[in-house]
Each structure stands twice: as structure tokens, then as C-alpha cells.
Design a protein around this motif. Sequence first.
Motif, PDB file in Angstrom:
ATOM      1  N   MET A 175     149.465 -24.941  31.023  1.00 27.22           N
ATOM      2  CA  MET A 175     148.570 -24.946  29.862  1.00 27.22           C
ATOM      3  C   MET A 175     148.231 -26.381  29.448  1.00 27.22           C
ATOM      4  SD  MET A 175     149.128 -24.279  25.973  1.00 27.22           S
ATOM      5  CE  MET A 175     147.894 -25.238  25.177  1.00 27.22           C
ATOM      6  N   CYS A 176     146.961 -26.635  29.225  1.00 31.25           N
ATOM      7  CA  CYS A 176     146.520 -27.977  28.857  1.00 31.25           C
ATOM      8  C   CYS A 176     145.574 -27.856  27.666  1.00 31.25           C
ATOM      9  CB  CYS A 176     145.824 -28.645  30.038  1.00 31.25           C
ATOM     10  SG  CYS A 176     144.915 -30.136  29.579  1.00 31.25           S
ATOM     11  N   ILE A 177     145.914 -28.531  26.594  1.00 31.48           N
ATOM     12  CA  ILE A 177     145.145 -28.397  25.349  1.00 31.48           C
ATOM     13  C   ILE A 177     143.694 -28.878  25.523  1.00 31.48           C
ATOM     14  CG2 ILE A 177     145.896 -30.611  24.411  1.00 31.48           C
ATOM     15  CD1 ILE A 177     146.025 -29.364  21.689  1.00 31.48           C
ATOM     16  N   PHE A 178     143.480 -29.939  26.324  1.00 32.89           N
ATOM     17  CA  PHE A 178     142.102 -30.417  26.491  1.00 32.89           C
ATOM     18  C   PHE A 178     141.306 -29.507  27.428  1.00 32.89           C
ATOM     19  CE2 PHE A 178     142.803 -35.130  25.070  1.00 32.89           C
ATOM     20  CZ  PHE A 178     143.012 -34.682  23.771  1.00 32.89           C
ATOM     21  N   CYS A 179     141.966 -28.869  28.410  1.00 31.73           N
ATOM     22  CA  CYS A 179     141.259 -27.842  29.199  1.00 31.73           C
ATOM     23  C   CYS A 179     140.828 -26.706  28.282  1.00 31.73           C
ATOM     24  CB  CYS A 179     142.142 -27.316  30.325  1.00 31.73           C
ATOM     25  SG  CYS A 179     142.286 -28.440  31.721  1.00 31.73           S
ATOM     26  N   ASP A 180     141.695 -26.316  27.348  1.00 31.03           N
ATOM     27  CA  ASP A 180     141.346 -25.242  26.400  1.00 31.03           C
ATOM     28  C   ASP A 180     140.179 -25.666  25.508  1.00 31.03           C
ATOM     29  OD1 ASP A 180     143.263 -23.593  27.422  1.00 31.03           O
ATOM     30  OD2 ASP A 180     144.688 -23.811  25.777  1.00 31.03           O
ATOM     31  N   ILE A 181     140.140 -26.924  25.104  1.00 30.84           N
ATOM     32  CA  ILE A 181     139.017 -27.410  24.293  1.00 30.84           C
ATOM     33  C   ILE A 181     137.730 -27.406  25.125  1.00 30.84           C
ATOM     34  CG2 ILE A 181     138.066 -29.490  23.200  1.00 30.84           C
ATOM     35  CD1 ILE A 181     140.859 -29.976  22.004  1.00 30.84           C
ATOM     36  N   VAL A 182     137.825 -27.892  26.367  1.00 30.62           N
ATOM     37  CA  VAL A 182     136.649 -27.895  27.262  1.00 30.62           C
ATOM     38  C   VAL A 182     136.116 -26.471  27.413  1.00 30.62           C
ATOM     39  CG1 VAL A 182     135.951 -28.177  29.682  1.00 30.62           C
ATOM     40  CG2 VAL A 182     137.232 -30.004  28.534  1.00 30.62           C
ATOM     41  N   GLU A 183     137.021 -25.498  27.540  1.00 33.95           N
ATOM     42  CA  GLU A 183     136.612 -24.107  27.759  1.00 33.95           C
ATOM     43  C   GLU A 183     136.251 -23.385  26.455  1.00 33.95           C
ATOM     44  OE1 GLU A 183     139.715 -22.226  30.099  1.00 33.95           O
ATOM     45  OE2 GLU A 183     139.663 -23.910  31.513  1.00 33.95           O
ATOM     46  N   GLY A 184     136.390 -24.081  25.317  1.00 39.62           N
ATOM     47  CA  GLY A 184     136.015 -23.481  24.033  1.00 39.62           C
ATOM     48  C   GLY A 184     137.059 -22.544  23.465  1.00 39.62           C
ATOM     49  N   LYS A 185     138.263 -22.536  24.054  1.00 39.89           N
ATOM     50  CA  LYS A 185     139.324 -21.641  23.547  1.00 39.89           C
ATOM     51  C   LYS A 185     139.967 -22.217  22.293  1.00 39.89           C
ATOM     52  CE  LYS A 185     140.572 -19.995  28.159  1.00 39.89           C
ATOM     53  NZ  LYS A 185     141.534 -20.300  29.243  1.00 39.89           N
ATOM     54  N   ILE A 186     139.893 -23.541  22.149  1.00 43.26           N
ATOM     55  CA  ILE A 186     140.387 -24.212  20.937  1.00 43.26           C
ATOM     56  C   ILE A 186     139.183 -24.920  20.320  1.00 43.26           C
ATOM     57  CG2 ILE A 186     141.831 -26.113  20.086  1.00 43.26           C
ATOM     58  CD1 ILE A 186     143.872 -25.445  22.224  1.00 43.26           C
ATOM     59  N   PRO A 187     138.988 -24.770  18.990  1.00 43.78           N
ATOM     60  CA  PRO A 187     137.813 -25.394  18.368  1.00 43.78           C
ATOM     61  C   PRO A 187     137.900 -26.911  18.334  1.00 43.78           C
ATOM     62  CG  PRO A 187     139.171 -24.278  16.711  1.00 43.78           C
ATOM     63  CD  PRO A 187     139.804 -23.993  18.042  1.00 43.78           C
ATOM     64  N   SER A 188     136.749 -27.546  18.366  1.00 42.28           N
ATOM     65  CA  SER A 188     136.689 -29.011  18.261  1.00 42.28           C
ATOM     66  C   SER A 188     135.323 -29.370  17.682  1.00 42.28           C
ATOM     67  CB  SER A 188     136.835 -29.647  19.650  1.00 42.28           C
ATOM     68  OG  SER A 188     135.731 -29.297  20.462  1.00 42.28           O
ATOM     69  N   THR A 189     135.226 -30.610  17.214  1.00 43.13           N
ATOM     70  CA  THR A 189     133.923 -31.097  16.747  1.00 43.13           C
ATOM     71  C   THR A 189     133.340 -31.966  17.843  1.00 43.13           C
ATOM     72  OG1 THR A 189     134.774 -31.101  14.498  1.00 43.13           O
ATOM     73  CG2 THR A 189     132.742 -32.335  14.892  1.00 43.13           C
ATOM     74  N   LYS A 190     132.352 -31.418  18.544  1.00 41.24           N
ATOM     75  CA  LYS A 190     131.742 -32.139  19.670  1.00 41.24           C
ATOM     76  C   LYS A 190     130.690 -33.108  19.171  1.00 41.24           C
ATOM     77  CE  LYS A 190     132.097 -28.831  23.388  1.00 41.24           C
ATOM     78  NZ  LYS A 190     131.486 -27.569  23.677  1.00 41.24           N
ATOM     79  N   VAL A 191     130.701 -34.304  19.718  1.00 37.07           N
ATOM     80  CA  VAL A 191     129.656 -35.267  19.366  1.00 37.07           C
ATOM     81  C   VAL A 191     128.737 -35.526  20.550  1.00 37.07           C
ATOM     82  CG1 VAL A 191     130.949 -36.387  17.526  1.00 37.07           C
ATOM     83  CG2 VAL A 191     131.182 -37.233  19.849  1.00 37.07           C
ATOM     84  N   TYR A 192     129.170 -35.137  21.746  1.00 38.63           N
ATOM     85  CA  TYR A 192     128.358 -35.339  22.958  1.00 38.63           C
ATOM     86  C   TYR A 192     128.900 -34.422  24.043  1.00 38.63           C
ATOM     87  CZ  TYR A 192     126.481 -37.399  27.199  1.00 38.63           C
ATOM     88  OH  TYR A 192     125.851 -37.571  28.398  1.00 38.63           O
ATOM     89  N   GLU A 193     128.003 -33.937  24.908  1.00 41.06           N
ATOM     90  CA  GLU A 193     128.471 -33.228  26.104  1.00 41.06           C
ATOM     91  C   GLU A 193     127.416 -33.285  27.181  1.00 41.06           C
ATOM     92  OE1 GLU A 193     129.063 -28.933  25.876  1.00 41.06           O
ATOM     93  OE2 GLU A 193     127.853 -28.884  24.064  1.00 41.06           O
ATOM     94  N   ASP A 194     127.857 -33.277  28.414  1.00 40.82           N
ATOM     95  CA  ASP A 194     126.957 -33.120  29.556  1.00 40.82           C
ATOM     96  C   ASP A 194     127.704 -32.327  30.624  1.00 40.82           C
ATOM     97  OD1 ASP A 194     128.527 -34.933  31.083  1.00 40.82           O
ATOM     98  OD2 ASP A 194     127.300 -36.650  30.487  1.00 40.82           O
ATOM     99  N   GLU A 195     127.157 -32.345  31.820  1.00 40.74           N
ATOM    100  CA  GLU A 195     127.729 -31.534  32.906  1.00 40.74           C
ATOM    101  C   GLU A 195     129.179 -31.916  33.217  1.00 40.74           C
ATOM    102  OE1 GLU A 195     125.184 -31.968  36.313  1.00 40.74           O
ATOM    103  OE2 GLU A 195     126.465 -30.688  37.568  1.00 40.74           O
ATOM    104  N   TYR A 196     129.525 -33.171  33.011  1.00 39.51           N
ATOM    105  CA  TYR A 196     130.817 -33.674  33.488  1.00 39.51           C
ATOM    106  C   TYR A 196     131.840 -33.968  32.400  1.00 39.51           C
ATOM    107  CZ  TYR A 196     128.089 -34.251  37.702  1.00 39.51           C
ATOM    108  OH  TYR A 196     127.290 -34.011  38.775  1.00 39.51           O
ATOM    109  N   VAL A 197     131.383 -34.263  31.205  1.00 40.19           N
ATOM    110  CA  VAL A 197     132.314 -34.666  30.144  1.00 40.19           C
ATOM    111  C   VAL A 197     131.948 -34.038  28.804  1.00 40.19           C
ATOM    112  CG1 VAL A 197     132.676 -36.931  31.233  1.00 40.19           C
ATOM    113  CG2 VAL A 197     131.065 -36.714  29.360  1.00 40.19           C
ATOM    114  N   ILE A 198     132.941 -34.005  27.919  1.00 38.25           N
ATOM    115  CA  ILE A 198     132.653 -33.734  26.516  1.00 38.25           C
ATOM    116  C   ILE A 198     133.232 -34.889  25.697  1.00 38.25           C
ATOM    117  CG2 ILE A 198     132.683 -31.223  26.808  1.00 38.25           C
ATOM    118  CD1 ILE A 198     135.380 -31.217  25.273  1.00 38.25           C
TER     119      ILE A 198
END
Length: 112
Positions: free
Chosen positions: A1-24
Motif C-alpha cells: 500500500m502506498c499513500i501517493f499511489c492512492d492519491i494518484v488513483e483518487g482513492k485518497i482526496p487531495s488538492t490538485k494544483v496541476y496534472e498531466d499524463e505523467y505527474v500530479i
Amino acid sequence: MCIFCDIVEGKIPSTKVYEDEYVIAIRDLNPQAPVHDLVIPRKHFDNIVDMAQNDDGTYAAAVFDAIAEVAKVEGTDTGFRVINNCGADAGQSVMHVHFHVLGGRKFEEKII
Ligand code: AMP
């Protein structure tokens, strides 16, 4: 389990300021400066060494582009600091590579 993988997958909420195909890029939960965001590759790499060995350069290039975009979006593109903690001894607490983008104030010349 990886908290940032969960954030990338939207399973854990976050405040996104930028995203593209490769990064958030998200706001850090515990900001150390008026601007404190984290640029996170969507693909899991443990740290910079893992990324250097297993990325063909695609994610590394995307990280640099994202850092510049984040600084612009956050209005701190006249000066900001980028920090990566690589490994436990450096204070890395989340073992999914990420780059802190800090700004919104003047920093001392001393790095640490
Ligand atoms: P490091 O110590 O370099 O591994 O940095 C990890 C960073 O992730 C810290 O600055 C934490 O405040 C931040 N962090 C941990 N969990 C979350 C989360 N769910 N959302 C946003 N930032 C987080």
C-alpha cells in the motif's frame, strides 16, 4: 500500500494544483511555506535512485515541466525552492518519489 499511489488513483482526496499524463501536483498537508506543493509521478518509483534506474527519462522530464508549471500557477515563479528527500536518512517519509516545491516567501541563502 502506498499513500501517493492512492492519491494518484483518487482513492485518497487531495488538492490538485496541476496534472498531466505523467505527474500530479498537490498541496502538502503540512505546509512549511506559503506555497508548498508536491510533484508526484503517476508511476510508482521508490525514490530518485529507483527513478534513475527505471525511467527512460519520460517521468524525469515531466517532473521538471510540472515544477515550472506549479511555480507559475502558484504565483511563485520569481523564486522557489525544490527539495527531494531521498531515503530514510534524508528524512523521506513517503516512499514514492516526490518533489517539494516551496515558495511564497524569501528563503535564507543557507539551504538547510
Ligand atoms: P517526505 O518527508 O519528503 O517524504 O515528504 C512527505 C510529505 O508528504 C510531507 O511533507 C507530508 O506533509 C506530505 N503528506 C503526507 N500525506 C499527505 C497527504 N495525504 N496529502 C498531502 N500531503 C501529504
